[in-house]
Scaffold this active site. Structure first.
Site, PDB file in Angstrom:
ATOM      1  N   ALA A 113      60.183 107.856  14.673  1.00  0.00           N
ATOM      2  CA  ALA A 113      59.738 106.543  15.165  1.00  0.00           C
ATOM      3  C   ALA A 113      58.270 106.657  15.551  1.00  0.00           C
ATOM      4  CB  ALA A 113      60.560 106.132  16.383  1.00  0.00           C
ATOM      5  N   LYS A 114      57.645 105.555  15.781  1.00  0.00           N
ATOM      6  CA  LYS A 114      56.280 105.559  16.324  1.00  0.00           C
ATOM      7  C   LYS A 114      56.057 104.199  16.972  1.00  0.00           C
ATOM      8  CE  LYS A 114      52.845 108.524  16.393  1.00  0.00           C
ATOM      9  NZ  LYS A 114      52.966 109.984  16.444  1.00  0.00           N
TER      10      LYS A 114
END
Ligand code: NAD
Length: 425
Positions: A113-114
């Site tokens: 994720a980011k």
């Protein structure tokens, strides 16, 4: 798009196109089914939030933020939160995809994720930064959780921001949930060894790369670009484990002493000064470009992306490059250097030490039982040594370069897990 070797630094390619191309390259070795490849090339969720913050002046400013979860097949998603004016949805998605492969390469049970907010933190007061963080977390709260999505620091965020994230999430849950975020201060459930974990991982990989290429790490001449968290810790650990750090740089410029630089002194006395490390007297001041072209054994780019490119790769004399930063070597420069016999240890492996110790922090938080620093470091080094061996084995098996091999390992683990789980319903 191919660059011309020797030309000036080319324009930035679209980072998401680049990330997808890297996936397609690995997929060729794995003979992946088209449907599966489509699933892996797209993010699972992209959340865009616009949210107001009352600034110190009394004015309301609206900020744009994101949280992207690329893949949840192997576990909750993991990835940093970046505060920077250039943050955008494509970049955040590419970074989330890279996190998926990175976690799979070192075999920790996460997807990627980011997140990020388009903001220049230098223009915010501490109070504004805290308010922005708390409101952003409230907006993306619907996708966060210790068993769904666990953020960490990235550019522009630090342990204090992680503490505000943990506090905001916990206030809204009505209970203290330390495992919702990593990279926290140690008294709030942070892990021993997290601060220097990425630099330690870089040097563990450098030791393994020396063994693989029959080069002695003892006395090896090391050059480090960037003297922040990753670069300074990598330089210090390189020196403490036998190498000679002959040049380092930060945004203020580069310094060189063929007899070696006192890395800990630079960290303690010069890194935080206005003039940066260039205020250290016993050395030659050189430009960043001159530093990259120095005759050395190991070059560690640990600043920003695309620093080694078609315009300067011909001048590189290092025998190996160990990537501390994300994306410091462009694809054409990597092809040129690989043909010349330079080993490039790719970012997805070389800088994975940070996410490995973030994983340890999460495990310690869930168990509410904390480990000593020696135990953290030993477990980190073991994971990275095994991952390095596995990537080298894959490289030799497929006659690929090391980056392709790392992607083959990572993409295969995620693809196998996806096929085994099957498609719901
Ligand atoms: P940081 O902000 O602590 O340090 C960056 C350093 O680079 C500073 O010393 C800065 O002065 C220097 N710098 C900036 N531009 C430069 C340039 N053009 N030439 C030379 N020096 C320059 O950042 P960090 O946490 O050390 O991260 C560095 C890189 O490593 C980034 O690409 C980041 O995404 C990557 N990374 C960091 C971690 C981590 O745990 N911190 C983990 C994985 C990857």
């Amino acid at each position: 798009m191919s660059e011309t070797i020797g030309a000036a630094k080319p324009q930035k390619p679209n980072v998401l196109d680049m990330a997808r191309q890297q996936l397609y390259n690995a997929a060729k070795y794995l003979d992946l089914d088209d449907g599966l490849l489509k699933v892996l090339s797209l993010p699972k969720r992209q959340l865009i939030v616009n949210f107001p913050v009352v600034m110190d002046s009394g004015h309301v400013r609206v900020f744009e933020g994101y949280r992207v979860q690329h893949n949840l097949t192997r576990g909750p998603t993991k990835g940093g939160i970046r505060y920077h004016p250039d943050v955008n949805l494509d970049e955040t998605t590419a970074l989330a995809m890279w996190m998926t492969w990175k976690c799979a390469i070192v075999d920790i049970p996460y997807g990627g994720a980011k997140g990020g907010v388009k903001v220049d933190t230098k223009k915010l007061s501490r109070r504004e930064l805290e308010k922005l963080t708390r409101r952003y977390v409230s907006e993306i709260n619907i996708v966060l959780g210790h068993d769904t999505d666990v953020p960490a620091p990235d550019m522009g965020t630090n342990a204090q921001v992680m503490a505000w994230i943990m506090d905001t999430y916990s206030m809204q849950k009505g209970a203290t949930v330390t495992g919702v975020v990593t990279g926290k201060p140690i008294p709030l459930g942070g892990s021993q060894g997290r601060e220097e974990a990425t630099g330690r991982g870089v040097i563990t990989c450098a030791h393994e790369a020396c063994k693989f290429t029959n080069m002695s790490f003892d006395g090896a001449r090391v050059v480090v670009q960037g003297f922040g968290n990753v670069g300074s810790n990598a330089a210090a650990i390189a020196q403490e484990t036998g190498a000679k750090v002959i040049a380092v740089s930060d945004a203020s410029g580069a310094i060189y002493n063929p007899n070696g630089l006192p890395v800990r002194t630079l960290m303690q006395r010069y890194a935080e000064r206005e003039g940066g490390i260039c205020e250290y007297p016993e050395c030659d001041k050189i430009t960043n470009d001159e530093m990259l072209a120095l005759d050395c054994d190991i070059l560690i780019p640990a600043a920003t992306s695309e620093q080694i490119h078609a315009g300067n790769c011909e001048k590189i004399k290092a025998r190996m490059i160990v990537e501390g930063a994300n994306g410091p070597t462009t694809p054409d420069a990597e092809d040129y250097l690989t043909d010349k016999g330079v080993l490039v240890v790719p970012d997805v492996l070389a800088n994975a030490g940070g996410v490995v110790v973030s994983y340890f922090e999460w495990v310690q938080d869930l168990q509410a039982f904390f480990w000593e620093e020696g135990e953290v470091n030993a477990k980190l080094e073991k994971i990275l040594r095994n991952s390095f061996q596995n990537v080298v084995y894959t490289m030799l098996q497929h006659k690929s370069n090391m980056r392709e091999a790392a992607y083959i390992v990572g993409v295969k683990r995620v693809a196998d897990a996806t096929v085994t789980r099957g498609i719901y319903p």
